[in-house]
Every structure is written in structure tokens, then in C-alpha cells.
Enzyme design. Structure first.
Site, PDB file in Angstrom:
ATOM      1  N   GLY A 185       3.783  -6.523  -2.310  1.00 38.34           N
ATOM      2  CA  GLY A 185       4.261  -7.890  -2.532  1.00 38.34           C
ATOM      3  C   GLY A 185       3.558  -8.515  -3.731  1.00 38.34           C
ATOM      4  CB  CYS A 223      -3.504  -0.108   3.962  1.00 43.47           C
ATOM      5  SG  CYS A 223      -3.677  -0.288   2.157  1.00 43.47           S
ATOM      6  CG  ASP A 274       3.320   0.430  -1.027  1.00 46.48           C
ATOM      7  OD1 ASP A 274       2.539   0.453  -0.073  1.00 46.48           O
ATOM      8  OD2 ASP A 274       3.037  -0.049  -2.150  1.00 46.48           O
ATOM      9  CE  LYS A 278       6.393  -5.498   0.087  1.00 45.98           C
ATOM     10  NZ  LYS A 278       5.661  -5.825   1.312  1.00 45.98           N
TER      11      LYS A 278
HETATM   12  C1  RUB Z   1      -1.322  -1.102  -0.467  1.00 45.66           C
HETATM   13  C2  RUB Z   1      -0.487  -0.726   0.722  1.00 45.66           C
HETATM   14  C3  RUB Z   1       0.049  -1.850   1.567  1.00 45.66           C
HETATM   15  C4  RUB Z   1       1.493  -2.124   1.151  1.00 45.66           C
HETATM   16  C5  RUB Z   1       2.034  -3.402   1.774  1.00 45.66           C
HETATM   17  O1  RUB Z   1      -1.572  -0.017  -1.321  1.00 45.66           O
HETATM   18  O2  RUB Z   1      -0.179   0.418   0.971  1.00 45.66           O
HETATM   19  O3  RUB Z   1       0.027  -1.511   2.922  1.00 45.66           O
HETATM   20  O4  RUB Z   1       1.575  -2.257  -0.261  1.00 45.66           O
HETATM   21  O5  RUB Z   1       1.263  -4.494   1.346  1.00 45.66           O
HETATM   22  P1  RUB Z   1      -2.344  -0.251  -2.705  1.00 45.66           P
HETATM   23  P2  RUB Z   1       1.858  -5.976   1.249  1.00 45.66           P
HETATM   24  O6  RUB Z   1      -3.679  -0.884  -2.362  1.00 45.66           O
HETATM   25  O7  RUB Z   1      -2.493   1.119  -3.279  1.00 45.66           O
HETATM   26  O8  RUB Z   1      -1.486  -1.141  -3.565  1.00 45.66           O
HETATM   27  O9  RUB Z   1       2.329  -6.323   2.625  1.00 45.66           O
HETATM   28  O10 RUB Z   1       0.674  -6.800   0.814  1.00 45.66           O
HETATM   29  O11 RUB Z   1       2.958  -5.972   0.246  1.00 45.66           O
END
Ligand code: RUB
Length: 308
Positions: free
Chosen positions: A7, A113, A182, A218
Site C-alpha cells: 500500500g 511481516c 502484495d 492488490k
Molecule cells: C511487505 C509485505 C506486506 C505486504 C502488505 O513486504 O509483504 O505484508 O506488502 O502490506 P516488503 P500492506 O517489506 O518487502 O515491502 O498491507 O502494508 O500493503
């Protein structure tokens, strides 16, 4: 890697395009479009896996198609960027409200993560006064788990920090798993930080609900044409420092940073348009991304032409 999370990556790219649109000097709409396309390609090349990036760039660049007036084109791009930024922030908030319904007081949640969408669910539930605990993984090799610890600790949520390989050991204590995404493919498979599919496997074995929090941008339109989501492979020195790696000649270090969790291991995908089973991913692509099948074909052809 300065900007993490799909995001935030999308919003940063859109902010960059908006700034570029404001400053770009051009004699006519054609030249403006060319300058914007150069910037868009540069941004698209930064991270290959987060589909939020091409989706967001597509939305901002769309008004340039058929633009005949320079200042009109500039204004349209800026307005499209403003719209995306507002709707992205709104989506994360809405996902939090919907996802929080799936967290009850007294539960133990696990997250892997650092996902602002998954955290939005957790933080919203905490803000509603629900009392629960969270297990957060370390997330080798990037240590994104520390960002998650910061958010949970700041919110005063009782948190346990574990290494990635301890997930199965603790899974029987976990009531629900929340992760981000992602990319979501048309078959409902979710691409997220490496290790997510192992977490899902352990959750599946323990009959623990596995919930993905993902904004509609996404979802990956090109997967409807059979295109696979590219998994980013980063340098091995993130896994083992070069000086230590040099002690093991002949050893290849692999560092894929995302993996694919099959739809069969996912109970629910929480989007800002509502929570859906992964089998409905196609509906999100058709109804909410607003890409017609002709557009899929055009982009597909351009992507392949550009690859030579
Ligand atoms: C970050 C990651 C997150 C997703 C979703 O990977 O895998 O779980 O991007 O995140 P990196 P969000 O640190 O390699 O970018 O919900 O914040 O979009």
C-alpha cells in the site's frame, strides 16, 4: 526497501507521479505524456511483486489517453493521483473496520511481516476496547517484524515476538491469523512476504482461520490472462553477510522475498468492499478495478512487446 508494504509503495509512486506532473515542462500533451511515461516506467521497475504499484500507476496515467490539452492533461493526472491517495487511505481504514469484526476479546492473533492493512484490523479491534494478544514473527531476513512490534507496542497490545520457524510450535495457541498481501491472483492465491505460505500451512493443519487483509488494488488483473506474479529475488548478502558467505565456497544463497499461498489455505480476504472468499477474486478484478478485458489485452501486449 526504504518504502515497505504494498500500500505504501503504491502511494509513494502516486505521490512521485503527482509531483512530476506538477513540475514537468512540456510543449504539448504528447511530450507531457512521454515524460510521464518515462517516470512511470522508472517507478514500475522498483519492485516487481507488489501489484498495487502497476494498478496505482495505471489509474493515474489513464487520463492521459487521448488528452488534447496540456494543462487539462496535467490537471487530470493530479486529480487522479489525489483520488487514489484518498481512496487508498480510506480503504485501509475500512478494511480495519471490517476485519475488526473477526477479532473477539480474549483471542490470540498471529501476524507475519508488517502489513498496514492487517494491522488496521488489529489496531481497530484494540481501539474498540477488545482485549487480545498478538504473536508477531521476526520476518527474516528484512526484520519487518520490528515495525510490527513498534505499532503493537505503541498501541499497548500484549505482544509476543517469535522467530519465523517457531510459528508451528505456537499455532495451537493462535485463534486467528491476519496477514496482508502484495498481490491476489484471479484464482484467489495470495502473494505475500516469504514465509506466509508456511504460516498458512500450519494454520490449516491446526484448523486456525487464516485471514488476508488486502485493498482491491492488490488484485492482479493480468493473472486473468495467465500471467504469473513475479516473485522478487533479492541479493544473498541480505541472508548471509559476504564475509561469512565467503567461508562457504560453492554455496548458493537464495533470497526470494515473497511466496504464494494457495486459495485452499485462505478462509477470507478482507477488502474495503467487503470480506470475500478467495474464490471471488475475479469479481473484485472485474467490478472494482475497472479494467476492461480489452485493457488487459492491451497492457499484456505492451508488457510482452517491451520484453522484446
Ligand atoms: C511487505 C509485505 C506486506 C505486504 C502488505 O513486504 O509483504 O505484508 O506488502 O502490506 P516488503 P500492506 O517489506 O518487502 O515491502 O498491507 O502494508 O500493503
Amino acid at each position: 526497501m526504504e518504502i515497505r508494504g504494498a500500500g505504501r509503495i503504491a502511494r509513494a509512486a502516486v505521490e512521485a507521479l503527482r509531483a512530476h506532473a506538477r513540475e514537468l515542462r512540456a510543449r504539448d500533451p504528447g511530450e507531457f505524456r512521454k515524460g510521464m511515461e518515462e517516470a512511470a516506467s522508472l517507478l514500475l521497475a522498483t519492485r516487481p511483486t507488489a501489484v498495487s504499484l502497476p494498478n496505482a500507476v495505471h489509474l493515474v496515467m489513464k487520463p492521459l489517453e487521448g488528452a488534447t490539452d496540456l494543462e487539462e492533461a496535467r490537471g487530470a493526472v493530479i486529480r487522479a493521483a489525489d483520488r487514489f491517495l484518498a481512496s487508498s487511505r480510506g480503504a485501509v481504514k475500512r478494511i480495519g473496520e471490517i476485519g475488526a469484526h473477526h477479532i473477539a476479546g480474549g483471542e490470540t492473533i498471529l501476524t507475519h511481516c508488517n502489513s498496514e492493512a492487517a494491522l488496521s484490523c488489529i489496531l481497530t479491534a484494540a481501539g474498540q476496547g477488545k482485549d487480545f494478544e498478538v504473536f508477531a514473527t521476526e520476518v527474516r531476513p528484512g526484520n519487518q517484524g520490528l515495525l510490527t512490534l513498534r505499532a503493537l507496542s505503541d498501541a499497548g497490545i500484549p505482544t509476543h515476538y517469535i522467530v519465523d520457524s517457531a510459528v508451528r510450535h505456537f499455532m495451537n495457541r493462535i485463534d486467528r491469523v491476519f496477514v496482508g498481501a502484495d498481490a491476489v491472483a484471479v484464482n484467489g492465491a495470495v502473494v505475500n512476504k516469504i514465509g506466509t505460505s508456511q504460516v498458512a500451512l500450519a494454520a490449516h493443519e491446526a484448523r486456525t482461520p487464516f485471514i488476508v487483509a488486502a485493498e482491491t488494488y492488490k488484485f492482479a488483473p493480468r493473472t486473468t490472462l495467465g500471467e504469473l506474479v513475479e516473485i522478487e529475488e533479492r541479493a544473498g548478502d541480505e541472508v548471509l553477510p559476504p564475509a561469512r558467505a565467503a567461508r562457504f565456497p560453492g554455496v548458493t544463497i537464495h533470497n526470494p522475498v515473497f511466496d504464494v499461498t494457495p486459495a485452499a489455505y485462505i478462509d477470507l480476504i478482507v477488502t474495503e468492499e467487503g470480506a470475500i472468499p478467495p474464490s471471488l477474486a475475479y469479481i473484485i478484478i472485474r467490478e472494482f478495478l475497472g479494467w476492461s478485458i480489452e485493457e488487459f489485452h492491451k497492457t499484456f501486449q505492451i508488457a510482452h512487446r517491451d520484453q522484446g
